[in-house]
Design an enzyme around this catalytic site. Sequence first.
Site, PDB file in Angstrom:
ATOM      1  N   SER A 145       0.863  -1.181   0.000  1.00 56.95           N
ATOM      2  CA  SER A 145       0.000   0.000   0.000  1.00 56.95           C
ATOM      3  C   SER A 145       0.900   1.231   0.000  1.00 56.95           C
ATOM      4  CB  SER A 145      -0.844   0.003   1.281  1.00 56.95           C
ATOM      5  OG  SER A 145      -1.395   1.279   1.525  1.00 56.95           O
ATOM      6  N   TYR A 158      -2.544  -1.114  10.464  1.00 57.34           N
ATOM      7  CA  TYR A 158      -2.479  -1.288   9.001  1.00 57.34           C
ATOM      8  C   TYR A 158      -1.132  -0.797   8.464  1.00 57.34           C
ATOM      9  CZ  TYR A 158      -4.001  -1.042   4.093  1.00 57.34           C
ATOM     10  OH  TYR A 158      -4.114  -1.198   2.727  1.00 57.34           O
TER      11      TYR A 158
HETATM   12  P1  NAI Z   1     -11.398  -6.032  -0.435  1.00 59.10           P
HETATM   13  O1  NAI Z   1     -11.955  -5.872   0.925  1.00 59.10           O
HETATM   14  O2  NAI Z   1     -12.331  -6.138  -1.579  1.00 59.10           O
HETATM   15  O3  NAI Z   1     -10.425  -7.289  -0.517  1.00 59.10           O
HETATM   16  C1  NAI Z   1      -9.830  -7.917   0.566  1.00 59.10           C
HETATM   17  C2  NAI Z   1     -10.087  -9.410   0.414  1.00 59.10           C
HETATM   18  O4  NAI Z   1      -9.348 -10.117   1.406  1.00 59.10           O
HETATM   19  C3  NAI Z   1     -11.556  -9.767   0.597  1.00 59.10           C
HETATM   20  O5  NAI Z   1     -11.983 -10.618  -0.455  1.00 59.10           O
HETATM   21  C4  NAI Z   1     -11.584 -10.502   1.924  1.00 59.10           C
HETATM   22  O6  NAI Z   1     -12.597 -11.485   2.017  1.00 59.10           O
HETATM   23  C5  NAI Z   1     -10.198 -11.129   1.924  1.00 59.10           C
HETATM   24  N1  NAI Z   1      -9.753 -11.506   3.257  1.00 59.10           N
HETATM   25  C6  NAI Z   1      -9.849 -10.788   4.402  1.00 59.10           C
HETATM   26  N2  NAI Z   1      -9.343 -11.497   5.424  1.00 59.10           N
HETATM   27  C7  NAI Z   1      -8.907 -12.679   4.918  1.00 59.10           C
HETATM   28  C8  NAI Z   1      -8.294 -13.837   5.463  1.00 59.10           C
HETATM   29  N3  NAI Z   1      -8.005 -13.908   6.771  1.00 59.10           N
HETATM   30  N4  NAI Z   1      -7.998 -14.868   4.640  1.00 59.10           N
HETATM   31  C9  NAI Z   1      -8.274 -14.800   3.306  1.00 59.10           C
HETATM   32  N5  NAI Z   1      -8.860 -13.737   2.743  1.00 59.10           N
HETATM   33  C10 NAI Z   1      -9.174 -12.695   3.536  1.00 59.10           C
HETATM   34  O7  NAI Z   1     -10.404  -4.797  -0.638  1.00 59.10           O
HETATM   35  P2  NAI Z   1      -9.232  -4.575  -1.707  1.00 59.10           P
HETATM   36  O8  NAI Z   1      -9.089  -3.132  -1.871  1.00 59.10           O
HETATM   37  O9  NAI Z   1      -9.420  -5.411  -2.900  1.00 59.10           O
HETATM   38  O10 NAI Z   1      -7.955  -5.087  -0.893  1.00 59.10           O
HETATM   39  C11 NAI Z   1      -7.004  -5.982  -1.423  1.00 59.10           C
HETATM   40  C12 NAI Z   1      -5.625  -5.621  -0.904  1.00 59.10           C
HETATM   41  O11 NAI Z   1      -5.247  -4.361  -1.430  1.00 59.10           O
HETATM   42  C13 NAI Z   1      -5.505  -5.506   0.605  1.00 59.10           C
HETATM   43  O12 NAI Z   1      -4.283  -6.083   1.032  1.00 59.10           O
HETATM   44  C14 NAI Z   1      -5.476  -4.003   0.840  1.00 59.10           C
HETATM   45  O13 NAI Z   1      -4.799  -3.654   2.014  1.00 59.10           O
HETATM   46  C15 NAI Z   1      -4.715  -3.559  -0.410  1.00 59.10           C
HETATM   47  N6  NAI Z   1      -4.876  -2.151  -0.732  1.00 59.10           N
HETATM   48  C16 NAI Z   1      -6.076  -1.651  -1.165  1.00 59.10           C
HETATM   49  C17 NAI Z   1      -6.188  -0.307  -1.465  1.00 59.10           C
HETATM   50  C18 NAI Z   1      -7.463   0.283  -1.939  1.00 59.10           C
HETATM   51  O14 NAI Z   1      -7.567   1.516  -1.992  1.00 59.10           O
HETATM   52  N7  NAI Z   1      -8.476  -0.490  -2.307  1.00 59.10           N
HETATM   53  C19 NAI Z   1      -5.061   0.598  -1.310  1.00 59.10           C
HETATM   54  C20 NAI Z   1      -3.839  -0.024  -0.877  1.00 59.10           C
HETATM   55  C21 NAI Z   1      -3.770  -1.352  -0.595  1.00 59.10           C
END
Ligand code: NAI
Length: 261
Positions: A145, A158
């Site tokens: 991130s 985080y």
């Molecule tokens: P999101 O909430 O759609 O995706 C996160 C996914 O991780 C979800 O599908 C959730 O079910 C899964 N998850 C959560 N805990 C889990 C576990 N213990 N085991 C397996 N799966 C688990 O959000 P997004 O944005 O797609 O996030 C994906 C990655 O991108 C994360 O690591 C987030 O920190 C990172 N990120 C996102 C940004 C954004 O603006 N959307 C910015 C910077 C980083």
Amino acid sequence: MYPSLQGKVVVITGASTGLGRAMALRFGQEGAKVVVNFYNNGEKADEVVKEIKNSGSDAVAIQGNVMVEEDVKKLVQTAIDSFGKLDIMINNAGVENPVPSHELPLKDWDRVIGTNLTGAFLGSREALKYFVEHDVKGNIINMSSVHEMIPWPLFAHYAASKGGVKLLTETLALEYAPKQIRVNNIGPGAINTPINAEKFADPKQKADVESMIPMGYIGKPEEIAAVAVWLASDESSYVTGITLFADGGMTKYPSFQAGRG
Ligand code: NAI
């Protein structure tokens, strides 16, 4: 399109939603076979699998918690059982929640560090074990991130997890470079995914975030998927140990824009 991804096998954690979903679909379009890990969203994962199959490639969905060692082992085993090998591991699963740091409960700290940092460690370790044992010049991508470098009040857990991912990735890149195994981070800025749904539903909060992005708009998940396929392809063959920020310039001190300061 990246021909070197044709027939490659990729595991993506947290792939039923957001960035994981966008990456899974894009890898499918590139002809890669995808292990779609989900945590608690089986129906959405099945939809991702269906879409990948419709685009002409193959995929399988598997439930698993990235904090649980046996579950992560199962992800790599699923790639082997379903598609015969593993080439690319994408540790994408992540969580966040805002809490003033003096009130941050240990269970929130453990959940965020456990998912974002320990999850990336376990996924990397299991992939490396396979790559080393089978002499595979594999590829690991960790979803970091902009907050691996920008401090973030109310999100100490985080920011600490992503700061940890930065040095985890750099260390693994250095350690496994002689085996031609590449390890890189993607550092997204603000992207329109479920993690931000509540914030971006409020026009005031959305405008506030946009004001911190020199390019002026919130990123699309497909713009992160485009970075992931490049990093996983042979086109980036000499790239290891970096964080590729895809953030519309967010890490470039936007408050100094227009000659201020
Ligand atoms: P999101 O909430 O759609 O995706 C996160 C996914 O991780 C979800 O599908 C959730 O079910 C899964 N998850 C959560 N805990 C889990 C576990 N213990 N085991 C397996 N799966 C688990 O959000 P997004 O944005 O797609 O996030 C994906 C990655 O991108 C994360 O690591 C987030 O920190 C990172 N990120 C996102 C940004 C954004 O603006 N959307 C910015 C910077 C980083």
